[in-house]
Scaffold this motif. Structure first.
Motif, short mmCIF file in Angstrom:
data_model
loop_
_atom_site.label_atom_id
_atom_site.label_comp_id
_atom_site.label_asym_id
_atom_site.label_seq_id
_atom_site.Cartn_x
_atom_site.Cartn_y
_atom_site.Cartn_z
N ASP A 42 0.86 -1.20 -0.07
CA ASP A 42 -0.03 0.08 0.08
C ASP A 42 0.94 1.14 -0.01
O ASP A 42 1.57 1.70 0.97
CB ASP A 42 -0.86 -0.15 1.24
CG ASP A 42 -1.92 1.21 1.21
OD1 ASP A 42 -2.11 1.62 0.26
OD2 ASP A 42 -2.48 1.45 2.34
N VAL A 56 -0.10 -5.71 1.13
CA VAL A 56 -1.51 -5.86 0.82
C VAL A 56 -1.83 -7.04 -0.24
O VAL A 56 -2.75 -7.38 -0.47
CB VAL A 56 -2.24 -4.80 0.18
CG1 VAL A 56 -2.15 -3.45 1.18
CG2 VAL A 56 -1.57 -4.16 -1.14
N LEU A 58 -2.12 -8.99 -3.41
CA LEU A 58 -2.74 -8.85 -4.61
C LEU A 58 -3.95 -7.98 -4.86
O LEU A 58 -4.65 -7.87 -5.70
CB LEU A 58 -3.27 -10.20 -5.55
CG LEU A 58 -2.31 -11.10 -5.45
CD1 LEU A 58 -3.02 -12.41 -6.12
CD2 LEU A 58 -1.23 -10.53 -6.45
N ASP A 59 -4.18 -7.05 -3.61
CA ASP A 59 -5.26 -6.06 -3.53
C ASP A 59 -5.03 -4.90 -4.65
O ASP A 59 -6.23 -4.40 -5.10
CB ASP A 59 -5.24 -5.55 -2.09
CG ASP A 59 -5.63 -6.67 -0.98
OD1 ASP A 59 -6.22 -7.41 -1.42
OD2 ASP A 59 -5.77 -6.07 0.03
N ASN A 60 -3.99 -4.55 -4.76
CA ASN A 60 -3.80 -3.34 -5.72
C ASN A 60 -4.23 -4.00 -7.38
O ASN A 60 -4.99 -3.38 -7.91
CB ASN A 60 -2.23 -2.98 -5.99
CG ASN A 60 -1.81 -2.26 -4.66
OD1 ASN A 60 -2.67 -1.51 -4.24
ND2 ASN A 60 -0.66 -2.39 -4.38
N LYS A 62 -6.59 -6.42 -7.66
CA LYS A 62 -7.86 -6.60 -7.67
C LYS A 62 -8.41 -5.05 -8.02
O LYS A 62 -9.66 -5.10 -8.46
CB LYS A 62 -8.34 -7.15 -6.24
CG LYS A 62 -7.91 -8.51 -6.10
CD LYS A 62 -8.26 -9.00 -4.66
CE LYS A 62 -7.68 -10.35 -4.67
NZ LYS A 62 -8.36 -10.93 -2.96
N ALA A 63 -7.94 -4.19 -7.31
CA ALA A 63 -8.65 -2.79 -7.37
C ALA A 63 -8.44 -2.33 -8.81
O ALA A 63 -9.40 -1.69 -9.27
CB ALA A 63 -7.67 -1.78 -6.72
N SER A 66 -10.92 -4.17 -11.09
CA SER A 66 -12.42 -3.70 -10.85
C SER A 66 -12.74 -2.19 -11.32
O SER A 66 -13.84 -1.94 -11.31
CB SER A 66 -12.84 -3.96 -9.20
OG SER A 66 -12.02 -3.08 -8.50
N HIS A 266 -1.62 6.80 -6.23
CA HIS A 266 -1.63 5.58 -5.92
C HIS A 266 -0.54 4.71 -6.51
O HIS A 266 -0.88 4.04 -7.30
CB HIS A 266 -3.04 5.05 -6.14
CG HIS A 266 -4.17 5.77 -5.51
ND1 HIS A 266 -4.94 6.75 -5.94
CD2 HIS A 266 -4.83 5.52 -4.19
CE1 HIS A 266 -5.69 7.39 -5.16
NE2 HIS A 266 -5.69 6.40 -3.95
N GLU A 269 -1.17 0.80 -7.01
CA GLU A 269 -2.11 0.27 -8.06
C GLU A 269 -1.42 0.92 -9.37
O GLU A 269 -1.49 -0.18 -10.35
CB GLU A 269 -3.31 1.26 -7.77
CG GLU A 269 -4.36 0.76 -6.54
CD GLU A 269 -5.52 1.32 -6.68
OE1 GLU A 269 -5.93 2.11 -7.66
OE2 GLU A 269 -6.00 1.39 -5.68
#
Length: 298
Positions: A42, A56, A58-60, A62-63, A66, A266, A269
């Motif tokens: 993050d 985080v 694989l949250d980036n 996923k963000a 989406s 960001h 991301e």
């Protein structure tokens, strides 16, 4: 004695390639690894300089997957790349077939065409941006003088025409590159093969599809792969001409990653989006290597 001399020559060879290896590790290897690390953390403007960053996973990714804008940028990148490749390769091949023939002023004309490839991309982008300008662009002026349009067209202000203008601008740069590589490949085809085919009664069409295309296949593959890589990772041309607009109509992966990192800050991301671009190009490189290895084993 031979083994000692071979070892010595090998050590000397390693010494000569060492500067290149160090350069690759520092300026290519390290940024790639660091970018992957950031994409799993993050990282924002407040945590960029901090050593303590939240992992985080694989949250980036996923963000961004989406995000509607990301999906648009992926689609636009492929549309832009395929459109450029079709135009660049087709016209480049036609010019290569023309300039492979010996005639007066062939080299000067070919050199004049290559100027567009030698110019910085930023210069090309600015030139085409002014050419397709709505109020004072030369394209609108010519079309209005020919009575083909009644009022100026905002080429770069409409989503359905902005991408077309980008493809035209990039093709103007890429056609000479394709022409040069394909001309070299055509010149490397032995003339004896064509003479033997003529003796056997082969027509020009048969020579083209039975001799030229098969013998030119390695060059064609190289031109297409290089063209795909250079076009797929485009940034400067799009950023200067449209900035990804209007309303994300020309947003590509590189500009999307740039905006996430340096406009919204960001960085995690943005790094994830850049890694998606890297993965796409890596897959293309693997396909190219597999195809070349098959040709060599045949």
């Amino acid at each position: 004695m031979n083994s000692k001399s071979e070892k010595r020559e090998r050590r000397i060879g390693y010494f000569f390639i060492l500067p290149a290896v160090i350069y690759m590790l520092i300026f290519i290897g390290y940024p790639i690894v660091y970018n992957w690390i950031i994409s799993l953390q993050d990282v924002t403007a407040t945590t960029l300089a901090s050593a303590a960053r939240d992992f985080v996973g694989l949250d980036n990714f996923k963000a961004i997957f989406s995000d509607v804008t990301f999906r648009k940028s992926v689609f636009h990148t492929f549309v832009y790349t395929i459109g450029c490749l079709v135009i660049q390769f087709s016209l480049g091949f036609l010019l290569a077939m023309f300039f492979v023939k010996k005639f007066t002023l062939a080299k000067p004309i070919r050199g004049f065409i290559v100027i567009s490839w030698m110019l910085p991309v930023t210069v090309t982008a600015l030139v085409f941006k002014f050419m397709f300008g709505e109020s004072s662009g030369i394209i609108n002026t010519i079309l209005m003088n020919l009575h083909l349009i009644k009022s100026p067209i905002g080429w770069l202000l409409k989503g359905n025409t902005a991408m077309v203008v980008l493809i035209i601008a990039n093709s103007w740069v890429g056609i000479p590159f394709n022409m040069l590589l394909l001309t070299t490949g055509l010149n490397n085809i032995p003339g004896d093969v064509y003479e033997a085919a003529s003796i056997d009664g082969a027509t020009s069409v048969q020579k083209f599809f039975k001799i030229t295309i098969p013998l030119l296949k390695p060059t064609i593959m190289s031109v297409l792969i290089l063209g795909f890589v250079l076009t797929f990772k485009v940034f400067d041309l799009v950023y200067v001409m449209t900035g990804g607009g209007p309303v994300d109509a020309t947003e590509v992966l590189s500009t999307y990653s740039y905006k996430l990192s340096f406009q919204t800050f960001h960085f995690g991301e943005g790094a994830a989006a850049a890694n998606v671009l890297f993965i796409c190009l890596f897959i293309v490189a693997l396909i190219y290597l597999k195809t070349i290895s098959k040709d060599e084993t045949i």
